[in-house]
Design an enzyme around this catalytic site. Structure first.
Site, PDB file in Angstrom:
ATOM      1  CB  THR A  69      -1.740   5.806  -2.268  1.00 17.65           C
ATOM      2  OG1 THR A  69      -1.607   4.400  -2.194  1.00 17.65           O
ATOM      3  CG2 THR A  69      -2.882   6.237  -1.398  1.00 17.65           C
ATOM      4  CB  THR A  70       0.992   3.005  -5.915  1.00 21.02           C
ATOM      5  OG1 THR A  70       0.789   2.343  -4.681  1.00 21.02           O
ATOM      6  CG2 THR A  70       2.383   2.711  -6.423  1.00 21.02           C
ATOM      7  CG  ASP A 126      -6.971   0.370   0.064  1.00 22.15           C
ATOM      8  OD1 ASP A 126      -7.034   1.183   1.007  1.00 22.15           O
ATOM      9  OD2 ASP A 126      -5.905   0.063  -0.506  1.00 22.15           O
ATOM     10  CG  ASP A 136      -1.940   0.980   1.253  1.00 18.09           C
ATOM     11  OD1 ASP A 136      -2.924   0.755   0.541  1.00 18.09           O
ATOM     12  OD2 ASP A 136      -1.785   2.021   1.918  1.00 18.09           O
TER      13      ASP A 136
HETATM   14  P1  ADP Z   1      -2.647   2.091  -6.212  1.00 25.21           P
HETATM   15  O1  ADP Z   1      -2.023   2.377  -4.900  1.00 25.21           O
HETATM   16  O2  ADP Z   1      -2.380   3.175  -7.197  1.00 25.21           O
HETATM   17  O3  ADP Z   1      -4.081   1.717  -6.120  1.00 25.21           O
HETATM   18  P2  ADP Z   1      -2.209  -0.642  -7.017  1.00 25.21           P
HETATM   19  O4  ADP Z   1      -1.029  -1.466  -6.667  1.00 25.21           O
HETATM   20  O5  ADP Z   1      -3.491  -0.959  -6.380  1.00 25.21           O
HETATM   21  O6  ADP Z   1      -1.816   0.855  -6.776  1.00 25.21           O
HETATM   22  O7  ADP Z   1      -2.354  -0.730  -8.600  1.00 25.21           O
HETATM   23  C1  ADP Z   1      -3.364  -0.058  -9.278  1.00 25.21           C
HETATM   24  C2  ADP Z   1      -3.182  -0.240 -10.768  1.00 25.21           C
HETATM   25  O8  ADP Z   1      -3.268  -1.616 -11.127  1.00 25.21           O
HETATM   26  C3  ADP Z   1      -4.282   0.471 -11.513  1.00 25.21           C
HETATM   27  O9  ADP Z   1      -3.731   1.128 -12.620  1.00 25.21           O
HETATM   28  C4  ADP Z   1      -5.190  -0.662 -11.956  1.00 25.21           C
HETATM   29  O10 ADP Z   1      -5.907  -0.366 -13.130  1.00 25.21           O
HETATM   30  C5  ADP Z   1      -4.203  -1.774 -12.165  1.00 25.21           C
HETATM   31  N1  ADP Z   1      -4.827  -3.101 -12.060  1.00 25.21           N
HETATM   32  C6  ADP Z   1      -5.521  -3.603 -11.024  1.00 25.21           C
HETATM   33  N2  ADP Z   1      -5.947  -4.856 -11.291  1.00 25.21           N
HETATM   34  C7  ADP Z   1      -5.507  -5.162 -12.518  1.00 25.21           C
HETATM   35  C8  ADP Z   1      -5.605  -6.311 -13.367  1.00 25.21           C
HETATM   36  N3  ADP Z   1      -6.249  -7.402 -12.976  1.00 25.21           N
HETATM   37  N4  ADP Z   1      -5.007  -6.267 -14.571  1.00 25.21           N
HETATM   38  C9  ADP Z   1      -4.334  -5.165 -14.957  1.00 25.21           C
HETATM   39  N5  ADP Z   1      -4.199  -4.062 -14.218  1.00 25.21           N
HETATM   40  C10 ADP Z   1      -4.775  -4.046 -13.024  1.00 25.21           C
HETATM   41 MG    MG Z   2      -4.997   0.039  -5.343  1.00 25.82          MG
END
Ligand code: ADP
Ligand code: MG
Length: 529
Positions: free
Chosen positions: A95-96, A390, A62
Site C-alpha cells: 500500500t505504501t 499482510d 501500514d
Molecule cells: P508497503 O506498504 O509498500 O508494503 P513496506 O513498508 O512494507 O511498504 O515496504 C516495502 C518495501 O520494502 C518493498 O519495496 C520491499 O522490497 C522493501 N523491503 C522489505 N524488506 C526488505 C529488506 N530486508 N531489505 C530491503 N528492502 C526490503
Molecule cells: Mg509491506
C-alpha cells in the site's frame, strides 16, 4: 443588452477551480499524501501514532491504515487514498509503495506540464510505460510453486519486515505459510485457490510474542462455563446453539400467579423440569461439547456437567459461524433440533490452562486453521495482527499465482532502466512522458535509502550502475547500505503486489492529470470542505 453581464451557470455554493490551478491542486494533494506515508516505507521505516476523534490510539507502519485514519477530504486526494485501499483489498500488501508511486508519477507530470507537454500526451506516455512495465515484470518474475516452502517463508518475512515484530518474524512466517498451505485447495493440477476466511487470527494479551501458535482448528476466547465440567473431551461432538439455554419468562412466569408456597414449589419444580429437559435433549443428541451463542442457565450447566459435557456460553456470532464451517455442523436454535447432521465434529476440545481459551482441534474440515498470537499489549498485538494478515495475504498471492519478484528496490531500478531504454526507441513527445514514467520508479530506492539513513544520491547511482552492469537483482541492503543481490538476501515479494501497485498508481495518475476543471459544491455532505 447582455454585454459585460456575467452569465451565471453554476449555483452560488459551487467552488470552481480551473486550468493550471486545478492540475496543481491535484498534484499537490497526491504529493502531500505520498509524503505522509513515505517515511514508513521499508524495514527501517518509521511508525506513526494516530489518535482518532474518539481518542483511540493506533501505532502503525501500514499505509492503508494510516490513510484510512487520516480521513482525507481533498477530492483528488481521495482518489489517491483509494489506490491504497484497492491495493489492500486486492493483494494485502504494497500500500505504501502504491501511494508513493502515485505521488511520484504526479510529481513527474508536474515537471512535464511545466514544459508544456499536453496532459493527453502525458497520459498516453504513462499508458505505454505501464504496459511495458507489466511486460518486464513478467520477464523478471521467478516461479515459486506450492511446495516451495522456503521461498514462501521469505515472501511472508518480507511482508512483515519493519512492523516492530522482527524478533518473531521467522517463527511467524513459517506458521503463516503452513496455515495458507493447509487451507489451499488444488482446483487443477498445480493450480491453487485460497479462501482467506479459512484462516482466523486470534490475539491474546498476556504472554510473549514468541508463544504464538498455529492451531489446526478453532480457538474460542472463553473457558468452560462451569468448573464441574470436564476440562477436555476427545472425539468431540459439538452442539452449536444460537438461542439461550434458559427458560424464557414468557414461557412460564407470566402465565402463573403464585399465591401459596406450594404453588411456588410447583412453579420451581416446573422450571427445573423445563431446564432439565433442555439438558436431556442435548445429552440425547450425543453431543459432548456445547457452544452457545447466548447464556446457559445454572441448572442446565449443572445437568450438562453431570453428563460430562463441556459447554461454553456467550460465544461470538463470528466464532459460531467459523466453528460451524470448521466442524461441519450447523447452528440450530433449540436443543430439540440437534441430530447427527447438525452436530459438528472434531478430535478434541480442551481448555487452555491459565487462559480464557478453548481450543477445538482436529476439526472435521481440515481447511480451518487459527493463528493464535500473544503479546504483552493490545497495541502491539494489533500491529502484529496486521502484519500477520499482510503476510497471509502475500503468501496467498504467491500460492495462487506461483510467481515472485525481487524486492529491496531491485525490481523498481530494473524497471526504471529498461523503460528508459524503451522510451529512447519511441521518440517524440511521448518519449518524454515515458521517460518521466520510468523515472517515477526512482522514488522507491530513494525512499528506502532515505528511511534507512543513507545518502540517497549515492545509493541511487550505485544501484543504477549495478543494473546497467547486468545485476538485475541488485538492491539496497537497508542495514549495511551495500548493494547486494536481493534474491540471495531473501527479499522477495509476490509479482501481484507490484503489478497491482503499478496498475492502480498509473491509472489514477492518468485520471488526475487529465483533470483541468474542478467544481466542488460547498456544504453538501457533512464534513466536506
Ligand atoms: P508497503 O506498504 O509498500 O508494503 P513496506 O513498508 O512494507 O511498504 O515496504 C516495502 C518495501 O520494502 C518493498 O519495496 C520491499 O522490497 C522493501 N523491503 C522489505 N524488506 C526488505 C529488506 N530486508 N531489505 C530491503 N528492502 C526490503
Ligand atoms: Mg509491506
Amino acid at each position: 443588452m447582455l454585454a459585460g453581464q456575467p452569465i451565471i451557470i453554476l449555483r452560488e455554493n459551487v467552488e470552481r477551480t480551473r486550468g493550471f490551478e486545478a492540475q496543481r491542486s491535484n498534484i499537490m494533494a497526491a504529493k502531500a499524501i505520498a509524503a505522509a506515508v513515505r517515511t514508513t516505507l521499508g524495514p527501517r521505516g518509521m511508525d506513526k501514532m494516530l489518535v482518532s476523534s474518539s481518542g483511540d490510539v493506533v501505532i502503525t507502519n501500514d499505509g492503508a491504515t494510516i490513510l484510512h485514519e487520516m480521513s482525507v477530504q481533498h477530492p483528488g486526494g481521495k482518489l489517491v487514498v483509494e489506490v491504497a485501499e484497492t491495493q489492500d483489498d486486492e493483494v494485502g500488501d504494497g500500500t505504501t509503495t502504491a501511494t508513493v508511486l502515485v505521488g511520484s508519477l504526479m510529481e513527474q507530470a508536474e515537471a512535464l506540464l511545466a514544459q508544456e507537454v499536453h496532459p493527453t500526451i502525458i497520459a498516453h506516455g504513462y499508458q505505454l510505460g505501464m504496459e511495458r512495465a507489466l511486460a518486464i515484470l513478467d520477464e523478471l518474475a521467478i516461479t515459486a510453486g506450492f511446495d516451495d516452502r522456503e521461498n514462501l517463508i521469505k515472501i511472508a518475512g518480507t511482508a512483515m519486515t519493519g512492523k516492530s515484530i522482527e524478533a518473531v518474524k521467522d517463527k511467524i512466517s513459517g506458521m503463516v505459510v503452513d496455515a495458507v498451505r493447509q487451507v489451499a485447495t488444488e482446483t487443477a493440477p498445480g493450480i491453487y485457490v485460497v479462501d482467506e476466511d479459512d484462516i482466523k487470527i486470534k490475539t491474546q494479551v498476556g504472554d510473549s510474542m514468541d508463544d504464538a501458535e498455529l492451531i489446526r482448528g478453532i480457538v474460542i476466547d472463553k473457558k468452560r462455563v462451569f468448573e464441574q465440567m470436564p476440562d477436555a473431551v476427545t472425539d468431540a461432538k459439538v452442539a452449536l446453539l444460537a438461542q439461550p439455554l434458559e427458560v424464557t419468562k414468557t414461557q412460564v412466569k407470566s402465565k402463573i400467579k403464585i399465591t401459596s408456597s406450594d404453588q411456588m414449589k410447583a412453579f420451581n419444580e416446573q422450571e427445573r423440569e423445563s431446564l432439565k429437559k433442555l439438558a436431556d435433549q442435548i445429552v440425547a443428541s450425543g453431543a459432548n461439547v456445547v457452544l452457545c451463542q447466548k447464556g446457559i442457565a445454572d441448572a442446565v450447566q449443572y445437568y450438562l456437567a453431570k453428563a460430562g459435557i463441556y459447554a461454553i456460553e456467550d460465544v461470538k456470532e463470528d466464532d459460531m459461524k467459523f466453528a460451524a464451517k470448521a466442524l461441519c455442523g450447523s447452528i440450530v436454535n433449540k436443543p430439540e433440533e440437534l441430530n447427527e447432521a447438525t452436530l459438528g465434529r472434531a478430535e478434541a476440545a480442551e481448555e487452555v490452562p491459565d487462559a480464557d481459551l478453548t481450543v477445538i482441534s482436529g476439526c472435521e474440515n481440515p481447511k480451518a486453521v487459527t493463528i493464535l498470537l500473544r503479546g504483552t499489549s493490545q497495541l502491539l498485538l494489533d500491529e502484529l495482527e496486521r502484519a500477520v494478515y499482510d503476510a497471509a495475504r502475500v503468501v496467498q498471492d504467491a500460492v495462487e499465482d506461483g510467481k515472485f519478484v525481487v524486492g529491496g528496490a531491485s525490481v523498481e531500478t530494473e524497471l526504471q532502466t529498461r523503460i528508459r531504454d524503451y522510451a529512447a526507441t519511441v521518440g517524440g513527445r511521448a518519449q518524454l512522458a515515458i521517460e518521466a514514467f520510468a523515472n517515477a520508479f526512482e522514488v522507491i530506492p530513494r525512499t528506502l535509502a532515505e528511511n534507512s539513513g543513507f545518502d540517497t544520491i549515492d545509493k541511487v547511482v550505485a544501484l543504477r550502475k549495478a543494473h546497467a552492469d547486468g545485476a538485475k537483482y541488485a538492491g539496497l541492503d537497508v542495514y549495511t547500505g551495500e548493494i547486494v543481490d536481493m534474491q540471495k538476501a531473501g527479499v522477495i515479494e509476490p509479482q501481484r503486489v507490484k503489478t497491482q501497485a503499478i496498475k492502480s498508481a498509473t491509472e489514477t495518475a492518468m485520471l488526475l492529470v487529465r483533470v483541468d476543471d474542478m467544481m466542488i459544491t460547498q456544504g453538501g455532505k457533512p464534513g466536506a470542505q
